[in-house]
Motif scaffolding. Structure first.
Motif, PDB file in Angstrom:
ATOM      1  N   MET A   1      -5.043  24.146 -20.998  1.00 40.80           N
ATOM      2  CA  MET A   1      -5.793  22.990 -21.466  1.00 40.80           C
ATOM      3  C   MET A   1      -5.579  21.788 -20.547  1.00 40.80           C
ATOM      4  O   MET A   1      -6.526  21.088 -20.236  1.00 40.80           O
ATOM      5  CB  MET A   1      -5.374  22.679 -22.905  1.00 40.80           C
ATOM      6  CG  MET A   1      -6.120  21.542 -23.510  1.00 40.80           C
ATOM      7  SD  MET A   1      -7.832  21.965 -23.761  1.00 40.80           S
ATOM      8  CE  MET A   1      -8.365  20.601 -24.690  1.00 40.80           C
ATOM      9  N   LEU A   2      -4.315  21.582 -20.130  1.00 40.23           N
ATOM     10  CA  LEU A   2      -4.027  20.453 -19.239  1.00 40.23           C
ATOM     11  C   LEU A   2      -4.749  20.595 -17.905  1.00 40.23           C
ATOM     12  O   LEU A   2      -5.176  19.595 -17.328  1.00 40.23           O
ATOM     13  CB  LEU A   2      -2.528  20.330 -18.998  1.00 40.23           C
ATOM     14  CG  LEU A   2      -1.675  19.864 -20.173  1.00 40.23           C
ATOM     15  CD1 LEU A   2      -0.200  19.860 -19.787  1.00 40.23           C
ATOM     16  CD2 LEU A   2      -2.098  18.500 -20.646  1.00 40.23           C
ATOM     17  N   LYS A   3      -4.887  21.833 -17.450  1.00 38.56           N
ATOM     18  CA  LYS A   3      -5.556  22.073 -16.174  1.00 38.56           C
ATOM     19  C   LYS A   3      -7.038  21.709 -16.228  1.00 38.56           C
ATOM     20  O   LYS A   3      -7.643  21.446 -15.202  1.00 38.56           O
ATOM     21  CB  LYS A   3      -5.383  23.530 -15.742  1.00 38.56           C
ATOM     22  CG  LYS A   3      -3.972  23.867 -15.330  1.00 38.56           C
ATOM     23  CD  LYS A   3      -3.847  25.310 -14.927  1.00 38.56           C
ATOM     24  CE  LYS A   3      -2.408  25.635 -14.602  1.00 38.56           C
ATOM     25  NZ  LYS A   3      -2.240  27.040 -14.260  1.00 38.56           N
ATOM     26  N   LEU A   4      -7.604  21.691 -17.423  1.00 41.70           N
ATOM     27  CA  LEU A   4      -8.987  21.255 -17.592  1.00 41.70           C
ATOM     28  C   LEU A   4      -9.061  19.761 -17.891  1.00 41.70           C
ATOM     29  O   LEU A   4      -9.890  19.042 -17.324  1.00 41.70           O
ATOM     30  CB  LEU A   4      -9.648  22.050 -18.725  1.00 41.70           C
ATOM     31  CG  LEU A   4     -11.085  21.650 -19.057  1.00 41.70           C
ATOM     32  CD1 LEU A   4     -12.010  21.895 -17.870  1.00 41.70           C
ATOM     33  CD2 LEU A   4     -11.567  22.403 -20.275  1.00 41.70           C
ATOM     34  N   LEU A   5      -8.171  19.283 -18.779  1.00 44.84           N
ATOM     35  CA  LEU A   5      -8.177  17.878 -19.177  1.00 44.84           C
ATOM     36  C   LEU A   5      -7.968  16.946 -17.989  1.00 44.84           C
ATOM     37  O   LEU A   5      -8.671  15.943 -17.854  1.00 44.84           O
ATOM     38  CB  LEU A   5      -7.090  17.615 -20.238  1.00 44.84           C
ATOM     39  CG  LEU A   5      -6.907  16.142 -20.630  1.00 44.84           C
ATOM     40  CD1 LEU A   5      -8.151  15.585 -21.292  1.00 44.84           C
ATOM     41  CD2 LEU A   5      -5.693  15.982 -21.526  1.00 44.84           C
ATOM     42  N   HIS A   6      -7.014  17.274 -17.134  1.00 41.30           N
ATOM     43  CA  HIS A   6      -6.657  16.371 -16.042  1.00 41.30           C
ATOM     44  C   HIS A   6      -7.838  16.081 -15.100  1.00 41.30           C
ATOM     45  O   HIS A   6      -8.180  14.909 -14.894  1.00 41.30           O
ATOM     46  CB  HIS A   6      -5.449  16.910 -15.273  1.00 41.30           C
ATOM     47  CG  HIS A   6      -4.904  15.940 -14.290  1.00 41.30           C
ATOM     48  ND1 HIS A   6      -4.260  14.780 -14.669  1.00 41.30           N
ATOM     49  CD2 HIS A   6      -4.919  15.923 -12.939  1.00 41.30           C
ATOM     50  CE1 HIS A   6      -3.893  14.107 -13.594  1.00 41.30           C
ATOM     51  NE2 HIS A   6      -4.297  14.779 -12.525  1.00 41.30           N
ATOM     52  N   PRO A   7      -8.497  17.090 -14.539  1.00 40.48           N
ATOM     53  CA  PRO A   7      -9.614  16.761 -13.636  1.00 40.48           C
ATOM     54  C   PRO A   7     -10.821  16.157 -14.354  1.00 40.48           C
ATOM     55  O   PRO A   7     -11.509  15.304 -13.794  1.00 40.48           O
ATOM     56  CB  PRO A   7      -9.966  18.099 -12.980  1.00 40.48           C
ATOM     57  CG  PRO A   7      -9.400  19.137 -13.861  1.00 40.48           C
ATOM     58  CD  PRO A   7      -8.219  18.529 -14.556  1.00 40.48           C
ATOM     59  N   VAL A   8     -11.068  16.570 -15.598  1.00 38.29           N
ATOM     60  CA  VAL A   8     -12.206  16.008 -16.326  1.00 38.29           C
ATOM     61  C   VAL A   8     -11.950  14.538 -16.643  1.00 38.29           C
ATOM     62  O   VAL A   8     -12.810  13.678 -16.406  1.00 38.29           O
ATOM     63  CB  VAL A   8     -12.497  16.826 -17.608  1.00 38.29           C
ATOM     64  CG1 VAL A   8     -13.495  16.107 -18.501  1.00 38.29           C
ATOM     65  CG2 VAL A   8     -13.011  18.211 -17.239  1.00 38.29           C
ATOM     66  N   ALA A   9     -10.770  14.225 -17.168  1.00 40.62           N
ATOM     67  CA  ALA A   9     -10.439  12.833 -17.499  1.00 40.62           C
ATOM     68  C   ALA A   9     -10.391  11.977 -16.235  1.00 40.62           C
ATOM     69  O   ALA A   9     -10.881  10.847 -16.232  1.00 40.62           O
ATOM     70  CB  ALA A   9      -9.106  12.768 -18.244  1.00 40.62           C
TER      71      ALA A   9
END
Length: 147
Positions: A1-9
């Motif tokens: 989840m963090l691997k998706l949240l970080h670049p999106v945010a």
């Protein structure tokens, strides 16, 4: 989840700040004071998206980097406090001040002085965030290459 949240945010925050900067510059250079007023009074509403995005990118970045080292991570860690301080101490107060002044139709020396400071501080944040994005993409490429 963090691997998706970080670049999106991070991308969302970068786009928001870039949009604020570009819309300000274009409205100041080419539009009427009515358009400047709309732009300057709309920007604080964008904080409803920007602030959670910045919190998300910060938290996820620290968690993703936990236990990891390297020059790129060290550079990203050094840039983040500057980005955050610039946003909290210069950009947010300036945006609120400028929205208030524009809403009152007070396009005076104080307005344009703060506007100049905001444009410079915004450009600094855009550059620093861009460098962090570049390093993040490089870290991701290295990680994929080592798998």
């Amino acid at each position: 989840m963090l691997k998706l949240l970080h670049p999106v945010a991070g991308s969302l925050a970068f786009v928001m700040i870039s949009t604020f900067w570009i819309s300000t510059a274009l409205s100041e250079l080419f539009a009427s004071t009515a358009v400047v007023t709309v732009v300057k009074t709309a920007i604080p509403w964008g904080f409803l998206v920007l602030i959670p995005a910045m919190i998300g990118v910060g938290i996820s970045g620290f968690r993703l980097a936990k236990g990891r080292g390297g020059a790129m991570i060290a550079r990203k860690r050094k840039r983040m406090p500057v980005i955050a301080a610039n946003g909290l101490l210069i950009l947010a107060p300036a945006a609120l001040f400028l929205a208030d002044k524009a809403g009152a139709g007070a396009f005076d020396t104080a307005f344009y002085t703060v506007q100049a400071v905001e444009l410079v501080a915004g450009a600094v944040n855009i550059c620093l965030m861009g460098l962090n994005m570049r390093d993040g993409l490089r870290l991701r490429q290295r990680r994929r290459a080592s798998i």
